[in-house]
Design a protein around this motif. Structure first.
Motif, short mmCIF file in Angstrom:
data_model
loop_
_atom_site.label_atom_id
_atom_site.label_comp_id
_atom_site.label_asym_id
_atom_site.label_seq_id
_atom_site.Cartn_x
_atom_site.Cartn_y
_atom_site.Cartn_z
N PRO A 86 6.32 2.08 -11.10
CA PRO A 86 5.16 2.75 -10.51
C PRO A 86 4.11 3.21 -11.52
O PRO A 86 2.93 3.27 -11.18
N VAL A 90 -3.46 -3.39 -8.16
CA VAL A 90 -2.17 -4.09 -8.18
C VAL A 90 -2.39 -5.52 -7.70
O VAL A 90 -3.35 -5.81 -6.98
N HIS A 126 0.94 0.84 -12.03
CA HIS A 126 0.10 0.42 -10.92
C HIS A 126 -1.39 0.39 -11.26
O HIS A 126 -2.12 -0.46 -10.76
N LYS A 170 0.82 -1.21 0.00
CA LYS A 170 0.00 0.00 0.00
C LYS A 170 0.86 1.27 0.00
O LYS A 170 0.47 2.30 -0.57
N ILE A 192 5.11 -3.54 -8.82
CA ILE A 192 4.71 -2.68 -7.71
C ILE A 192 5.93 -1.95 -7.16
O ILE A 192 5.88 -0.75 -6.86
N SER A 251 -3.99 2.53 -5.50
CA SER A 251 -4.50 1.32 -6.15
C SER A 251 -5.19 0.40 -5.15
O SER A 251 -4.82 0.36 -3.97
N HIS A 305 3.74 1.56 -1.54
CA HIS A 305 4.25 1.73 -2.91
C HIS A 305 3.14 2.07 -3.90
O HIS A 305 3.40 2.73 -4.91
N ALA A 306 1.93 1.61 -3.64
CA ALA A 306 0.81 1.84 -4.56
C ALA A 306 -0.38 2.39 -3.78
O ALA A 306 -1.43 1.73 -3.67
#
Length: 367
Positions: free
Chosen positions: A201, A208, A204, A21, A197, A27, A23-24
């Motif tokens: 980036p 993801v 995404h 979460k 991920i 999403s 990193h993305a």
């Protein structure tokens, strides 16, 4: 004395989801639970991942087991259905299905279903495994949108073939093609697996699909979990069941593949390929006993391995041995066995007892 135990740290699984979460952040998360949650225990991991938005499985039987265990979150069949009769089960259980062939598409559209199903349309952008051709997407979407069997707008998805190799040119080729397709698509989309991920980036999208990183293993070659702040979830352990004196020149194990270069001692550990420890692990594969690292001596047997501990070691019968986990990254073991961590995790056999831990507190045992 612990004999062939896999400790599964549910706290680590939850921590790794937070890394996803982070990193993305924009999403939704389709968490991969296929292959018994990569060998960790499907139902227990699903319950631990209560902050995921949906779960992905490969087979209908996996989804049925999750529903039977009381899991109510959306579940996506990543390979779709294999025969038309499965569609009624899918509809009744409220599952999502991927469509990746024209035959599946036609069978789905022709089915008389008791309720609508959410559809993920998979397009092959260059991996050449599953997915309809890019030139077929427009027609497929036109057939699906507004059809009574389809719940909402289909989600367009694809899959990277080389995301674990960050600079592989196929990554950008695939993503460029997918981006072109999205210009004509008004619904949600999904492309990024664990490696993407962490390293791509821009890919995404709306969803993801983390897999191996949830279990605390690096998805990118020449790296380890710690490089990304991931926590290994599985620690494979067993115990020393014998300590033996070996003279210079004596050989050890099947095939006599290891020879003592001097007088030494060996510890025999109750783990082998019958438990899922890789038979092709080379001499010199590390094993940790009492916080010290020792090395495999001789061929892996069905039920046991031997490691050289030297004449000065205080290792004794009953001591705990760690085969991979928190203090011994599984990536290292995979390298010594000339395989990938995925295979090691999925290969842990049924006779290995799983002990589920939340942080340092044991919460459940499961054979």
């Amino acid at each position: 004395m612990k004999i062939a135990v896999a400790e599964i740290n549910l706290g680590a699984i939850q921590h790794n989801l937070k890394v996803v979460k982070k990193h993305a952040p924009n999403s939704k998360v389709l968490a991969m639970l296929k292959a018994n949650a990569y060998g960790h225990g499907t139902t227990q991991i699903a319950m631990a991942l209560n902050e995921a938005d949906a779960f992905g499985v490969a087979r209908l039987s996996e989804a049925v087991a999750l529903r039977a265990a009381g899991i109510t979150k959306p579940i996506v069949l990543l390979e779709g259905f294999f025969e038309a009769g499965e569609l009624h089960i899918i509809a009744n259980l409220g599952l999502d299905t991927v469509l990746h062939t024209q035959a599946q598409l036609e069978s789905f559209l022709a089915a008389d279903l008791p309720r609508s199903i959410r559809v993920w349309l998979k397009v092959d952008t260059g991996m050449n495994r599953l997915g309809i051709r890019p030139e077929e997407v427009s027609s497929a979407m036109s057939s699906l949108k507004g059809h009574t069997n389809v719940l909402g707008t289909p989600i367009l998805m694809s899959h990277f073939g080389c995301a674990d190799e960050v600079h592989h040119p196929l990554n950008q080729q695939q993503f460029a093609l997918f981006t072109e397709l999205l210009e004509q698509h008004q619904g949600e989309s999904s492309f990024a697996n664990s490696a993407a991920i962490l390293s791509l980036p821009d890919s995404h999208q709306d969803w993801v699909r983390p897999g191996i990183m949830l279990y605390g293993v690096s998805p990118i070659e020449a790296t380890s979990a710690i490089d990304f702040g991931l926590m290994p979830a599985m620690t494979l352990k067993s115990s020393v069941i014998a300590v033996r004196d070996i003279k210079e020149g004596e050989t050890v194990g099947y095939g006599a593949t290891w020879t003592a270069k001097k007088d030494t001692r060996l510890a025999v550990i109750a783990i082998g390929y019958g438990d899922g420890y890789p038979r092709n692990a080379r001499n010199g594969t590390p094993v940790v006993i009492n916080n010290d690292t020792y090395y495999l001596a001789g061929r892996v047997s069905m039920d046991m391995i031997s490691v050289e501990i030297g004449t000065q070691s205080n290792v004794k019968v009953g001591d705990e041995a760690i085969l991979w986990g928190e203090v011994l990254p599984i990536e290292y073991i995979a390298e010594h066995a000339e395989t990938v961590p995925y295979e090691l995790l999925c290969g842990v056999t049924g006779r290995v007892e799983k002990q589920f831990l939340q942080g340092v507190n044991e919460v459940k045992n499961q054979p």
